[in-house]
Scaffold this motif. Structure first.
Motif, PDB file in Angstrom:
ATOM      1  N   UNK A 162       0.822  -1.204   0.000  1.00  0.00           N
ATOM      2  CA  UNK A 162       0.000   0.000   0.000  1.00  0.00           C
ATOM      3  C   UNK A 162       0.856   1.253   0.000  1.00  0.00           C
ATOM      4  N   UNK A 163       0.328   2.310  -0.574  1.00  0.00           N
ATOM      5  CA  UNK A 163       1.027   3.588  -0.667  1.00  0.00           C
ATOM      6  C   UNK A 163       0.783   4.416   0.590  1.00  0.00           C
ATOM      7  N   UNK A 164       1.858   4.734   1.311  1.00  0.00           N
ATOM      8  CA  UNK A 164       1.738   5.591   2.486  1.00  0.00           C
ATOM      9  C   UNK A 164       1.946   7.033   2.043  1.00  0.00           C
ATOM     10  N   UNK A 165       0.890   7.824   2.112  1.00  0.00           N
ATOM     11  CA  UNK A 165       0.969   9.210   1.654  1.00  0.00           C
ATOM     12  C   UNK A 165       1.922  10.027   2.513  1.00  0.00           C
ATOM     13  N   UNK A 166       1.940   9.743   3.813  1.00  0.00           N
ATOM     14  CA  UNK A 166       2.791  10.490   4.731  1.00  0.00           C
ATOM     15  C   UNK A 166       2.250  10.411   6.136  1.00  0.00           C
ATOM     16  N   UNK A 167       2.822  11.248   6.994  1.00  0.00           N
ATOM     17  CA  UNK A 167       2.480  11.254   8.419  1.00  0.00           C
ATOM     18  C   UNK A 167       2.029  12.655   8.822  1.00  0.00           C
ATOM     19  N   UNK A 168       0.989  12.715   9.641  1.00  0.00           N
ATOM     20  CA  UNK A 168       0.557  13.973  10.251  1.00  0.00           C
ATOM     21  C   UNK A 168       0.547  13.782  11.759  1.00  0.00           C
ATOM     22  N   UNK A 169       1.103  14.738  12.470  1.00  0.00           N
ATOM     23  CA  UNK A 169       1.030  14.731  13.933  1.00  0.00           C
ATOM     24  C   UNK A 169      -0.319  15.326  14.318  1.00  0.00           C
ATOM     25  N   UNK A 170      -1.137  14.510  14.972  1.00  0.00           N
ATOM     26  CA  UNK A 170      -2.517  14.900  15.222  1.00  0.00           C
ATOM     27  C   UNK A 170      -2.708  15.966  16.271  1.00  0.00           C
ATOM     28  N   UNK A 171      -1.711  16.164  17.133  1.00  0.00           N
ATOM     29  CA  UNK A 171      -1.817  17.189  18.177  1.00  0.00           C
ATOM     30  C   UNK A 171      -0.417  17.607  18.594  1.00  0.00           C
ATOM     31  N   UNK A 172      -0.004  18.786  18.156  1.00  0.00           N
ATOM     32  CA  UNK A 172       1.321  19.302  18.501  1.00  0.00           C
ATOM     33  C   UNK A 172       1.186  20.188  19.739  1.00  0.00           C
ATOM     34  N   UNK A 173       1.867  19.820  20.827  1.00  0.00           N
ATOM     35  CA  UNK A 173       1.686  20.563  22.081  1.00  0.00           C
ATOM     36  C   UNK A 173       2.203  21.989  22.008  1.00  0.00           C
ATOM     37  N   UNK A 174       1.553  22.859  22.766  1.00  0.00           N
ATOM     38  CA  UNK A 174       1.971  24.259  22.794  1.00  0.00           C
ATOM     39  C   UNK A 174       3.398  24.383  23.306  1.00  0.00           C
ATOM     40  N   UNK A 175       3.742  23.583  24.297  1.00  0.00           N
ATOM     41  CA  UNK A 175       5.119  23.521  24.790  1.00  0.00           C
ATOM     42  C   UNK A 175       5.616  22.106  24.569  1.00  0.00           C
ATOM     43  N   UNK A 176       6.351  21.896  23.491  1.00  0.00           N
ATOM     44  CA  UNK A 176       6.791  20.553  23.107  1.00  0.00           C
ATOM     45  C   UNK A 176       7.988  20.111  23.938  1.00  0.00           C
ATOM     46  N   UNK A 177       7.959  18.849  24.383  1.00  0.00           N
ATOM     47  CA  UNK A 177       9.090  18.323  25.143  1.00  0.00           C
ATOM     48  C   UNK A 177      10.202  17.872  24.198  1.00  0.00           C
ATOM     49  N   UNK A 178      11.293  17.398  24.779  1.00  0.00           N
ATOM     50  CA  UNK A 178      12.459  17.023  23.993  1.00  0.00           C
ATOM     51  C   UNK A 178      12.129  15.906  23.004  1.00  0.00           C
ATOM     52  N   UNK A 179      11.397  14.886  23.462  1.00  0.00           N
ATOM     53  CA  UNK A 179      11.064  13.767  22.581  1.00  0.00           C
ATOM     54  C   UNK A 179      10.260  14.236  21.371  1.00  0.00           C
ATOM     55  N   UNK A 180       9.282  15.083  21.604  1.00  0.00           N
ATOM     56  CA  UNK A 180       8.450  15.580  20.500  1.00  0.00           C
ATOM     57  C   UNK A 180       9.288  16.338  19.485  1.00  0.00           C
ATOM     58  N   UNK A 181      10.175  17.178  19.959  1.00  0.00           N
ATOM     59  CA  UNK A 181      11.001  17.982  19.048  1.00  0.00           C
ATOM     60  C   UNK A 181      11.965  17.106  18.260  1.00  0.00           C
ATOM     61  N   UNK A 182      12.523  16.094  18.904  1.00  0.00           N
ATOM     62  CA  UNK A 182      13.417  15.172  18.190  1.00  0.00           C
ATOM     63  C   UNK A 182      12.652  14.326  17.182  1.00  0.00           C
ATOM     64  N   UNK A 183      11.411  13.999  17.499  1.00  0.00           N
ATOM     65  CA  UNK A 183      10.614  13.144  16.617  1.00  0.00           C
ATOM     66  C   UNK A 183      10.297  13.796  15.278  1.00  0.00           C
TER      67      UNK A 183
END
Length: 238
Positions: A162-183
């Protein structure tokens, strides 16, 4: 692209709001849009479902819900408990194909993740996507743990051809932690697919006018928006 399947790496991660965002951007570009909810669980007759929420936020879409089951469970289990006929992949594909005749874009929103069972024979959203030869957009979370679940979903899509169109982050936090920013840098690597958007936390609570006005800024050009993945990642770099 006339049909786009939207799945997630789990539940309550922003699939419906992502569907509404894609719909809003397409409508703003002058395209006609239909939204097909495969199976609505955990909602009783008379309650608003996911397709209704997409219409509220995005605007004049054609909304369709194939089945509704009251228990908040996987569709196969919920249908069995309700004593109702399950939704099957061929029904999803048939309904989407009919909607595609009269609409420029059909958005199919699954229930839960890619391999959540629709019926007792093991039919899934992936099977419907295969029948339609439709690309699949994966909605995921921002923080710790997302790399594993998103990569597993990407691998399954590739395994099934199957063709994966891409990825969307469904909820980006107002204050992103280290893991979120690295991801932001790691998600495209582990999935071998582009990062196509990041929706602000709480976007589903926006008034419809604000939602529609801001929606293009949450999605990349590949989904009709103006969001720049590289610039967003650079601005959020740890």
């Amino acid at each position: 692209m006339s049909v786009l399947v939207i799945t997630g790496t789990g539940t309550e991660i922003g699939k419906t709001i992502t569907t509404a965002t894609v719909a809003a951007v397409a409508l703003a570009a002058g395209r006609s849009v239909a939204v097909l909810k495969t199976a609505q669980t955990g909602v009783v007759p008379g309650e608003r479902g996911d397709a209704d929420e997409v219409a509220r936020l995005a605007g004049a879409v054609t909304s369709c819900e194939l089945a509704r089951f009251p228990d908040p469970l996987a569709p196969a289990t919920a249908a069995r408990r309700a004593g109702a006929a399950p939704v099957r992949p061929d029904q999803v594909a048939e309904a989407a194909a009919k909607l595609a005749v009269e609409h420029d874009l059909v958005l199919i929103e699954g229930a839960g993740g890619l391999l959540v069972r629709f019926d007792d024979e093991g039919g899934t959203l992936a099977d419907a996507a295969r029948l339609l030869s439709a690309p699949v957009l994966v909605v995921t979370t921002a923080g710790l743990g997302t790399l594993n679940t998103t990569e597993l979903t990407a691998r399954e899509l590739r395994h099934r051809g199957l063709d994966m169109a891409g990825v969307v982050i469904g909820s980006w936090p107002e204050t992103a932690d280290l893991a979120s920013r690295c991801n932001l840098a790691d998600l495209p690597v582990v999935t071998e697919a582009p990062l196509l958007g990041a929706l602000p936390e709480g976007a589903g609570a926006y008034a419809p006018d604000r939602f529609r006005a801001e929606a293009p800024g949450w999605l990349a050009p590949g989904l009709g928006g103006t969001w720049d993945a590289e610039a967003f990642a650079a601005a959020s770099a740890p």
